[in-house]
Design a protein around this motif. Structure first.
Motif, short mmCIF file in Angstrom:
data_model
loop_
_atom_site.label_atom_id
_atom_site.label_comp_id
_atom_site.label_asym_id
_atom_site.label_seq_id
_atom_site.Cartn_x
_atom_site.Cartn_y
_atom_site.Cartn_z
N GLY A 37 0.90 -1.28 0.00
CA GLY A 37 0.05 0.01 -0.06
C GLY A 37 0.84 1.25 0.06
N THR A 38 0.32 2.35 0.05
CA THR A 38 0.90 3.58 -0.07
C THR A 38 1.34 3.85 1.59
OG1 THR A 38 -0.33 4.43 -1.90
CG2 THR A 38 0.86 6.17 -0.38
N GLU A 39 2.60 4.27 1.72
CA GLU A 39 3.15 4.38 3.02
C GLU A 39 2.54 5.75 3.54
OE1 GLU A 39 5.16 4.74 6.55
OE2 GLU A 39 5.08 6.18 5.08
N ALA A 40 1.94 5.69 4.69
CA ALA A 40 1.14 7.08 5.28
C ALA A 40 1.33 7.12 6.65
CB ALA A 40 -0.46 7.12 4.95
N THR A 41 2.47 6.63 7.35
CA THR A 41 2.62 6.64 8.64
C THR A 41 2.86 8.07 9.28
OG1 THR A 41 3.77 4.70 8.43
CG2 THR A 41 4.18 5.85 10.64
N ALA A 42 3.46 9.13 8.56
CA ALA A 42 3.71 10.58 9.07
C ALA A 42 2.40 11.14 8.93
CB ALA A 42 4.74 11.25 8.31
N ALA A 43 1.68 10.86 7.88
CA ALA A 43 0.37 11.63 7.78
C ALA A 43 -0.56 11.03 8.69
CB ALA A 43 -0.07 11.39 6.15
N LEU A 44 -0.66 10.03 9.13
CA LEU A 44 -1.71 9.44 9.92
C LEU A 44 -1.36 9.10 11.22
CD1 LEU A 44 -3.41 7.03 7.17
CD2 LEU A 44 -4.23 9.19 8.02
N ASP A 45 -0.22 8.84 11.74
CA ASP A 45 0.38 8.32 13.05
C ASP A 45 -0.29 9.34 14.16
OD1 ASP A 45 1.90 6.53 14.34
OD2 ASP A 45 3.40 8.01 14.97
N GLY A 46 -0.45 10.49 13.92
CA GLY A 46 -1.12 11.44 15.14
C GLY A 46 -2.83 11.46 14.95
N GLU A 47 -3.26 10.77 13.99
CA GLU A 47 -4.99 10.40 13.87
C GLU A 47 -5.18 9.09 14.70
OE1 GLU A 47 -6.81 12.79 12.46
OE2 GLU A 47 -5.27 14.06 12.14
N LEU A 48 -4.30 8.41 15.02
CA LEU A 48 -4.80 7.08 15.63
C LEU A 48 -5.63 7.41 16.82
CD1 LEU A 48 -1.46 4.84 15.36
CD2 LEU A 48 -3.42 4.70 14.14
N ALA A 53 -2.10 1.87 18.81
CA ALA A 53 -0.69 2.28 18.91
C ALA A 53 0.22 1.53 17.75
CB ALA A 53 -0.30 1.60 20.25
N ARG A 54 1.23 2.17 17.74
CA ARG A 54 2.17 1.55 16.67
C ARG A 54 3.50 1.48 16.99
NH1 ARG A 54 6.00 3.47 13.29
NH2 ARG A 54 5.49 5.79 14.23
N ALA A 55 4.11 0.10 16.83
CA ALA A 55 5.24 -0.11 17.24
C ALA A 55 6.14 0.66 16.35
CB ALA A 55 5.46 -1.77 17.32
N PRO A 56 7.56 0.78 16.82
CA PRO A 56 8.46 1.36 15.93
C PRO A 56 8.86 0.85 14.57
CG PRO A 56 9.29 1.35 18.15
CD PRO A 56 7.99 0.62 18.18
N HIS A 57 8.57 -0.70 14.45
CA HIS A 57 8.72 -1.25 13.35
C HIS A 57 7.67 -1.38 12.30
CE1 HIS A 57 7.20 -4.46 16.06
NE2 HIS A 57 6.85 -5.06 14.82
N GLU A 58 6.47 -0.96 12.79
CA GLU A 58 5.23 -0.79 12.16
C GLU A 58 5.00 0.30 11.32
OE1 GLU A 58 2.55 -4.03 14.83
OE2 GLU A 58 2.67 -1.84 15.34
N ARG A 59 4.31 0.25 10.28
CA ARG A 59 4.12 1.59 9.40
C ARG A 59 2.73 1.32 9.07
NH1 ARG A 59 8.01 2.33 11.41
NH2 ARG A 59 9.99 2.61 10.39
N ILE A 60 2.12 2.46 8.78
CA ILE A 60 0.63 2.54 8.39
C ILE A 60 0.70 2.60 6.91
CG2 ILE A 60 -1.51 4.12 8.63
CD1 ILE A 60 -0.42 5.13 11.34
N VAL A 61 -0.05 1.74 6.37
CA VAL A 61 -0.13 1.97 4.57
C VAL A 61 -1.77 1.99 4.26
CG1 VAL A 61 2.01 0.60 4.33
CG2 VAL A 61 -0.37 -0.40 4.38
N ILE A 62 -1.99 2.79 3.23
CA ILE A 62 -3.18 2.84 2.54
C ILE A 62 -3.37 1.65 1.65
CG2 ILE A 62 -4.74 4.29 1.48
CD1 ILE A 62 -3.13 6.83 2.96
N VAL A 63 -4.47 0.99 1.71
CA VAL A 63 -4.87 0.32 0.56
C VAL A 63 -6.22 0.68 0.04
CG1 VAL A 63 -5.58 -2.15 0.05
CG2 VAL A 63 -3.78 -1.74 1.82
N SER A 64 -6.38 0.84 -1.12
CA SER A 64 -7.51 1.26 -1.78
C SER A 64 -8.85 0.59 -1.26
CB SER A 64 -7.29 1.40 -3.20
OG SER A 64 -7.48 0.29 -3.85
N ARG A 65 -9.88 1.34 -1.16
CA ARG A 65 -11.26 0.51 -0.77
C ARG A 65 -11.42 -0.53 -1.97
NH1 ARG A 65 -15.74 1.96 2.04
NH2 ARG A 65 -17.74 1.17 1.15
N GLU A 66 -11.19 -0.33 -3.28
CA GLU A 66 -11.57 -1.31 -4.16
C GLU A 66 -10.80 -2.42 -3.73
OE1 GLU A 66 -11.73 -2.14 -8.99
OE2 GLU A 66 -10.82 -0.17 -8.27
N THR A 67 -9.56 -2.43 -3.48
CA THR A 67 -8.66 -3.39 -3.23
C THR A 67 -9.30 -4.10 -2.19
OG1 THR A 67 -6.78 -2.33 -4.13
CG2 THR A 67 -6.35 -4.22 -2.43
#
Length: 78
Positions: A37-48, A53-67
């Protein structure tokens, strides 16, 4: 750990012109799932929400709705 199968439609089946570079979901031999997916950790981390919570080794990714919707029928219930 190995990729066992794709979950849902391939990028080409979802209309990707290149057919090879789009969000994707895979079932792993461990029973876990891997996503492209599209890496979005910086954009969404503060929105959790407070209970997420997200561990340091984890990333937030965006997967399209259709997918995700096209993968729904292939996701096992257990």
């Amino acid at each position: 750990m190995k990729i066992v199968r794709r979950i849902g439609a391939s990028p080409r089946e979802r209309g990707s012109l290149a057919g090879d570079t789009c969000p994707d979901i895979f079932e792993l031999s461990s029973g876990d799932f891997a996503v492209i997916g599209t890496e979005a950790t910086a954009a969404l981390d503060g929105e959790l929400p407070p209970d997420a919570a997200r561990a340091p080794h984890e990333r937030i990714v965006i997967v399209s709705r259709e997918t995700l919707l096209r993968a729904k029928a292939d996701i096992p219930n257990s």
